[in-house]
Every structure is written in structure tokens, then in C-alpha cells.
Design a protein around this motif. Structure first.
Motif, mmCIF file in Angstrom:
data_model
loop_
_atom_site.group_PDB
_atom_site.id
_atom_site.type_symbol
_atom_site.label_atom_id
_atom_site.label_comp_id
_atom_site.label_asym_id
_atom_site.label_seq_id
_atom_site.Cartn_x
_atom_site.Cartn_y
_atom_site.Cartn_z
ATOM 1 N N LEU A 1 -8.707 -1.163 -4.759
ATOM 2 C CA LEU A 1 -8.244 -2.281 -3.937
ATOM 3 C C LEU A 1 -7.984 -3.525 -4.781
ATOM 4 O O LEU A 1 -7.132 -4.352 -4.422
ATOM 5 C CB LEU A 1 -9.269 -2.595 -2.839
ATOM 6 N N LEU A 2 -8.693 -3.672 -5.891
ATOM 7 C CA LEU A 2 -8.443 -4.802 -6.779
ATOM 8 C C LEU A 2 -7.024 -4.769 -7.344
ATOM 9 O O LEU A 2 -6.485 -5.807 -7.740
ATOM 10 C CB LEU A 2 -9.455 -4.805 -7.933
ATOM 11 N N ARG A 3 -6.413 -3.617 -7.360
ATOM 12 C CA ARG A 3 -5.049 -3.488 -7.884
ATOM 13 C C ARG A 3 -3.995 -3.822 -6.838
ATOM 14 O O ARG A 3 -2.800 -3.780 -7.110
ATOM 15 C CB ARG A 3 -4.842 -2.069 -8.413
ATOM 16 N N GLY A 4 -4.424 -4.176 -5.641
ATOM 17 C CA GLY A 4 -3.491 -4.566 -4.589
ATOM 18 C C GLY A 4 -4.053 -4.255 -3.219
ATOM 19 O O GLY A 4 -4.614 -3.174 -3.002
ATOM 20 N N ASN A 5 -3.927 -5.207 -2.306
ATOM 21 C CA ASN A 5 -4.478 -5.034 -0.968
ATOM 22 C C ASN A 5 -3.589 -4.126 -0.127
ATOM 23 O O ASN A 5 -2.409 -4.412 0.083
ATOM 24 C CB ASN A 5 -4.617 -6.396 -0.287
ATOM 25 N N VAL A 6 -4.145 -3.038 0.358
ATOM 26 C CA VAL A 6 -3.401 -2.132 1.237
ATOM 27 C C VAL A 6 -3.970 -2.142 2.656
ATOM 28 O O VAL A 6 -3.517 -1.378 3.506
ATOM 29 C CB VAL A 6 -3.412 -0.687 0.687
ATOM 30 N N ILE A 7 -4.950 -3.008 2.903
ATOM 31 C CA ILE A 7 -5.594 -3.065 4.213
ATOM 32 C C ILE A 7 -5.025 -4.239 4.992
ATOM 33 O O ILE A 7 -5.328 -5.405 4.710
ATOM 34 C CB ILE A 7 -7.128 -3.202 4.082
ATOM 35 N N GLY A 8 -4.185 -3.953 5.969
ATOM 36 C CA GLY A 8 -3.649 -5.008 6.819
ATOM 37 C C GLY A 8 -4.735 -5.547 7.732
ATOM 38 O O GLY A 8 -5.461 -4.772 8.366
ATOM 39 N N VAL B 1 -0.206 3.717 4.183
ATOM 40 C CA VAL B 1 -1.477 3.430 3.532
ATOM 41 C C VAL B 1 -2.112 4.716 3.020
ATOM 42 O O VAL B 1 -1.840 5.803 3.536
ATOM 43 C CB VAL B 1 -2.458 2.733 4.516
ATOM 44 N N PRO B 2 -2.963 4.616 1.990
ATOM 45 C CA PRO B 2 -3.671 5.805 1.488
ATOM 46 C C PRO B 2 -4.790 6.219 2.439
ATOM 47 O O PRO B 2 -5.269 5.419 3.248
ATOM 48 C CB PRO B 2 -4.239 5.325 0.151
ATOM 49 N N ALA B 3 -5.195 7.476 2.339
ATOM 50 C CA ALA B 3 -6.249 7.999 3.217
ATOM 51 C C ALA B 3 -7.624 7.451 2.861
ATOM 52 O O ALA B 3 -8.544 7.480 3.689
ATOM 53 C CB ALA B 3 -6.259 9.523 3.160
ATOM 54 N N GLU B 4 -7.778 6.953 1.643
ATOM 55 C CA GLU B 4 -9.076 6.414 1.209
ATOM 56 C C GLU B 4 -8.843 5.427 0.077
ATOM 57 O O GLU B 4 -7.889 5.564 -0.688
ATOM 58 C CB GLU B 4 -9.991 7.548 0.741
ATOM 59 N N ILE B 5 -9.697 4.427 -0.024
ATOM 60 C CA ILE B 5 -9.562 3.459 -1.103
ATOM 61 C C ILE B 5 -10.930 2.932 -1.510
ATOM 62 O O ILE B 5 -11.815 2.736 -0.670
ATOM 63 C CB ILE B 5 -8.621 2.301 -0.714
#
Length: 228
Positions: A125-132, A116-120
Motif C-alpha cells: 500500500l505504501l507504493r500507492g493507495n488502492v483503497i477508495g 482493485v487487488p484481492a489482497e494488499i
């Protein structure tokens, strides 16, 4: 479920409460939950009068939660023993109102690290969910208790977008601090249904135009392919 409960009880930080929602189950879920609660006063069992679905079941627990930091854990998932200790300390040190971590995704004998990235930001986030969902924690002192939108799929993604509409960014711990065990036949395992649910979030929940929604969905699909 016993594996998920054990991962909470094994947390290095002892200051937690676990609210288990028995969503009108027809298996051993209720009995397992009540047995765990009888052994640990920090565990409470909430019984739904009828089948609510994942989003409303989580909201039922949210309404009863007494702690400052809100986290989520499904029966298929587990937390690393240091997760709460490290992540809440990280939030307090950085002032992050919403945080997330990397995690392991397990399919049978295969284990894959989801980075995951260090910040979003919300725009990113609209370009893809990286938060599980199993990794997210939000600060109710900053946001209040914010319920998950009543959607059959991707309700967690909709919640992160809602929270980020009120915050500049979310911060991530890039190390894996949780494990998701992918079950065949789970709600999120049907990719076509999941893509439709994501499209509906873009169009109805985030109120994006067709062109913007299509661009976001394309980015989302590419990101999923790259993350595996």
C-alpha cells in the motif's frame, strides 16, 4: 447529498446507522440531512460548531458510532444496494479486519471502473493507495475505533496505513460496489496538492527516509496513471 443518503437507505441489509455531519455548511446540507433523519430513525445528524474539515468531521461521527463495522461515504458518492450485505459477509467469512471493493469513477458522461487487488499489505500500500474511502470498512472489534489522522488531504490513506501496521493485510472484493462522482474543484482534484500531501504522509506519518519516500511516490504516480 440526497443521492448518497438514498444509496444507504436502499441497502439490501437493513441493519445500519447513518451519521451525517453538518460541517458548518452554508448551503442546504443541514436541511437535507435533518429531513432525512425525520423520515428514518437510523439516521442521525451531528452539527459541528465550526468548520472542522473532512478528517475531523469523520472523527466526530466515529466517536458517536454504535455499530461494529465502520464505513465512510462522502456527499459525492453512492453505494451499490448490495454493498454492506456482500462486504460484511465477506469480512465475516474471511476474517478480514479491513476490507475494500472496486468502484466506478464518474467524470461527467464518462464512467471508468477502478479495479482493485484481492489482497494488499502495508508494504504494498505504501507504493500507492488502492483503497477508495467510499469502499473501505473496518472492524472496530479488531481495531477499536481508530480516528483518521488530522490531515487536510489523504487522511484516509494515512488511516489505512495505520490499520495495516496492526494487521497482516486487507482483503478486497474485486467487483465494483460503489460510485465516486468526481467534482471539478474538489479537494482531491488538485493533483499537485494531492502529490504533496502523499509525500508528507510518507515522510512525516510513515516516517520513511527520502529515498524510500521518493520510490514510493514514483510508484504511486505510475499506479495512478495506469488506473486512470
Amino acid at each position: 447529498m440526497s443521492r448518497a443518503i438514498r444509496s444507504v437507505r436502499d441497502q439490501r441489509s437493513p441493519d445500519w446507522e447513518l451519521l451525517i455531519v453538518d460541517d458548518a455548511s452554508d448551503d442546504a446540507t443541514g436541511a437535507l440531512a435533518r429531513s432525512a433523519a425525520a423520515q428514518d430513525a437510523r439516521i442521525r445528524v451531528l452539527t459541528a460548531p465550526r468548520r472542522l474539515g473532512a478528517a475531523e468531521a469523520r472523527n466526530m461521527a466515529l466517536a458517536q458510532a454504535q455499530g461494529r463495522f465502520i464505513a465512510f461515504l462522502d456527499t459525492d458518492d453512492t453505494w451499490h444496494p448490495d454493498k454492506l450485505h456482500l462486504q460484511i459477509r465477506f469480512m465475516c467469512e474471511t476474517g478480514a479486519a479491513l476490507s475494500y471493493t472496486g468502484f466506478w469513477r464518474v467524470r461527467g458522461a464518462h464512467r471508468h471502473e477502478v479495479r482493485v487487488p484481492a489482497e494488499i499489505t502495508r508494504k504494498r500500500l505504501l507504493r500507492g493507495n488502492v483503497i477508495g474511502c467510499l469502499t473501505a470498512i473496518y472492524d472496530s472489534h479488531a481495531f477499536g475505533k481508530v480516528p483518521m489522522p488530522s490531515l487536510p488531504l489523504r487522511h484516509d490513506y494515512a488511516l489505512w496505513l495505520d490499520l495495516l501496521s496492526r494487521s497482516c493485510s486487507a482483503r478486497g472484493l474485486t467487483r465494483p460496489l460503489a460510485t465516486h462522482f468526481r467534482r471539478k474543484g474538489s479537494l482531491s482534484s488538485n493533483r499537485l496538492h494531492a502529490l504533496f500531501a502523499t509525500w508528507r504522509i510518507y515522510r512525516r506519518h510513515a516516517a520513511l527516509g527520502r529515498a524510500s519516500a521518493a520510490m514510493c511516490l514514483s510508484s504511486h504516480v505510475i499506479g495512478r496513471m495506469l488506473r486512470g
